[in-house]
Design an enzyme around this catalytic site. Structure first.
Site, PDB file in Angstrom:
ATOM      1  N   TYR A 131      -6.136  -4.869   5.182  1.00  0.00           N
ATOM      2  CA  TYR A 131      -6.817  -3.691   4.633  1.00  0.00           C
ATOM      3  C   TYR A 131      -8.099  -4.174   3.963  1.00  0.00           C
ATOM      4  CZ  TYR A 131      -2.312  -1.261   5.101  1.00  0.00           C
ATOM      5  OH  TYR A 131      -1.159  -0.696   5.580  1.00  0.00           O
ATOM      6  N   LYS A 145       3.959   6.217   8.494  1.00  0.00           N
ATOM      7  CA  LYS A 145       5.246   6.861   8.210  1.00  0.00           C
ATOM      8  C   LYS A 145       5.695   7.829   9.311  1.00  0.00           C
ATOM      9  CE  LYS A 145       5.800   5.493   3.858  1.00  0.00           C
ATOM     10  NZ  LYS A 145       6.553   4.257   3.753  1.00  0.00           N
ATOM     11  N   TYR A 173       6.181   1.375   0.700  1.00  0.00           N
ATOM     12  CA  TYR A 173       5.465   1.019   1.928  1.00  0.00           C
ATOM     13  C   TYR A 173       6.443   0.918   3.104  1.00  0.00           C
ATOM     14  CZ  TYR A 173       1.904  -1.630   4.589  1.00  0.00           C
ATOM     15  OH  TYR A 173       0.991  -2.051   5.510  1.00  0.00           O
ATOM     16  N   HIS A 182       7.858  -8.142  10.280  1.00  0.00           N
ATOM     17  CA  HIS A 182       6.549  -8.306   9.680  1.00  0.00           C
ATOM     18  C   HIS A 182       6.630  -7.885   8.216  1.00  0.00           C
ATOM     19  CE1 HIS A 182       2.144  -8.554  10.147  1.00  0.00           C
ATOM     20  NE2 HIS A 182       2.230  -7.871   9.027  1.00  0.00           N
ATOM     21  N   PRO A 211      -2.026   8.644   9.164  1.00  0.00           N
ATOM     22  CA  PRO A 211      -1.478   7.348   9.585  1.00  0.00           C
ATOM     23  C   PRO A 211      -1.676   6.229   8.566  1.00  0.00           C
ATOM     24  CG  PRO A 211      -3.513   7.819  10.767  1.00  0.00           C
ATOM     25  CD  PRO A 211      -3.226   9.020   9.913  1.00  0.00           C
TER      26      PRO A 211
END
Ligand code: APR
Length: 388
Positions: free
Chosen positions: A198, A294, A385, A68, A290
């Site tokens: 997001y 990570k 990221y 992804h 969260p």
């Protein structure tokens, strides 16, 4: 060697130690079925996959995980997609539900002859400042037994016995409450977007994360102290569609909400990650909010570093790696904490007395715009990221 906790940290560590010939036992408070079905994170960084591959632990995720590499931002200014998998170092995530990873790690460990006790709750670590530490453990029948070892690895999370056994002042506890809460939802429905979503909205943040073909995670920023069951299914879907701007960008795939809970976003770091013979890894070492997925990735990285250092000490009599373990991990932990804080600031209006909110609002808008238009910002984002 005693390992407390059978999450990603404890199980990677136990597999690696067992493979190096170190005699170890894992003590886990919960039962096996619970450990294997607990739905949690699901985004594995490329480095995590490399670590698991290196030790022959990636077969399941190679077969059933999905790569992804895109995330979509939706704001009042429109939407855009960042193909982060081809930016920065060009690395995607692998989406693989954590309970499946835990099941793979557990099966592998047990099949290789590794020892594990379920429903064995560590109560306290004793004598961590000696060379013969011990763990007192409550067995399923209520008896208390004691395990003795050369080292104890605390991989039992933020509320485990390892942290609780640290004497006052033994380590420094850095904490940050981000002042934001999320209602986390696990939904039995296919993902609604091909990307992580997001949504930044005046009513608060909303998030969308694919887990499997039939399961999707959603998040809704909510009031602190708002009880998870105060939200009706109808209100949840209305709020998600509003914040994700479904009227404009397409409806969400609805389905039964099979798990829900409110998480207050907070982070902490213990320093150092060692008190004598007690070594910390995973959530026991540092809790990370969260917002940037990570937690499990740090847990795997730390477990590999700890396994190497312990094997050097126990098999080869070289304790130098253990001396450096904490400092090496903390470099990665702080970098991840910094990025996760940056993500929180990107996605939420600050709450509380944090200055002029129109100022913050405009700063955030400018950050998102930079992410939309600047290649160097995009590369920086992608590297942080996916990286740990
Ligand atoms: N005795 C024995 N086991 C315990 C005790 C105890 N006193 N307390 C907790 N445990 C067990 C829990 O039941 C759990 O199985 O320790 C394990 C800790 O596992 P995780 O919480 O998954 O922690 P960790 O392995 O550090 O992984 C961390 O994974 O899901 C992500 O976001 C999560 O960041 C987190 C990451």
């Amino acid at each position: 060697m005693v390992v407390l906790g059978a999450g990603p940290a404890g199980l990677v560590l136990a597999n690696l130690l067992h493979g190096s010939g170190v005699d170890c036992v894992v003590l886990e408070r919960a039962g096996r079925a619970h450990v294997q079905t607990r739905a949690r994170a699901g985004f594995l960084a490329a480095n995590t996959v490399r670590i698991l591959d290196r030790h022959g632990l990636a077969e399941g995720l190679r077969r059933r995980g999905r790569e992804h590499g895109a995330c979509e931002f939706r704001t009042d200014d429109g939407r855009f997609c960042l193909e982060y998998g081809s930016l920065g170092r060009g690395e995607p995530h692998t989406v693989y539900p954590q309970q499946e990873l835990v099941t793979d790690l557990l099966t592998r460990y047990v099949n290789a002859g590794g020892r594990i006790r379920f429903e064995a709750e560590a109560v306290a670590v004793l004598g961590a400042d000696t060379s013969r530490p011990a763990v007192t453990v409550r067995e399923p029948d209520g008896r208390t037994v004691r395990w003795q070892a050369r080292y104890v690895a605390g991989c039992d999370g933020r509320r485990g016995a390892a942290r609780a056994s640290l004497p006052p002042g033994a380590v420094r506890h850095h904490r940050l409450d981000h002042g934001v809460s999320w209602l986390g939802l696990l939904v039995e429905a296919p993902p609604s977007l091909d990307a992580v979503g997001y949504a930044v909205h005046p009513r608060g943040f909303a998030g969308h994360m694919a887990r499997t073909r039939d399961i999707t995670r959603y998040y809704l920023q909510c009031e602190r102290d708002s009880p998870a069951d105060a939200w009706s299914q109808e209100r949840i879907w209305e709020e998600l569609e509003l914040r994700m701007r479904a009227a404009r960008y397409g409806p969400l795939h609805r389905g039964p909400i099979v798990q829900r809970g409110v998480v207050d976003l907070d982070s902490d770091v213990l320093e150092p990650l060692r008190h004598g013979a007690l070594l910390l890894a995973g959530d026991a070492a540092s809790v990370i909010s969260p917002s940037a997925a990570k937690g499990a990735n740090l847990a795997v990285l730390e477990a590999e570093m700890l396994a190497d250092a312990l094997a050097d000490d126990l098999v080869r009599g070289d304790g130098e790696g253990l001396d450096r373990y904490s400092a090496r991990c903390l470099t990665h932990i702080w970098r991840a904490q910094d990025f996760s804080r940056w993500m929180i600031q990107l996605l939420h209006e600050p709450s509380g007395p944090d200055g002029d909110s129109s100022f913050h609002h405009s700063l955030r808008r400018s950050r998102i715009e930079a992410l939309r238009t600047s290649r160097s910002q995009q590369d920086w984002f992608a590297e942080n990221y996916v990286g740990v």
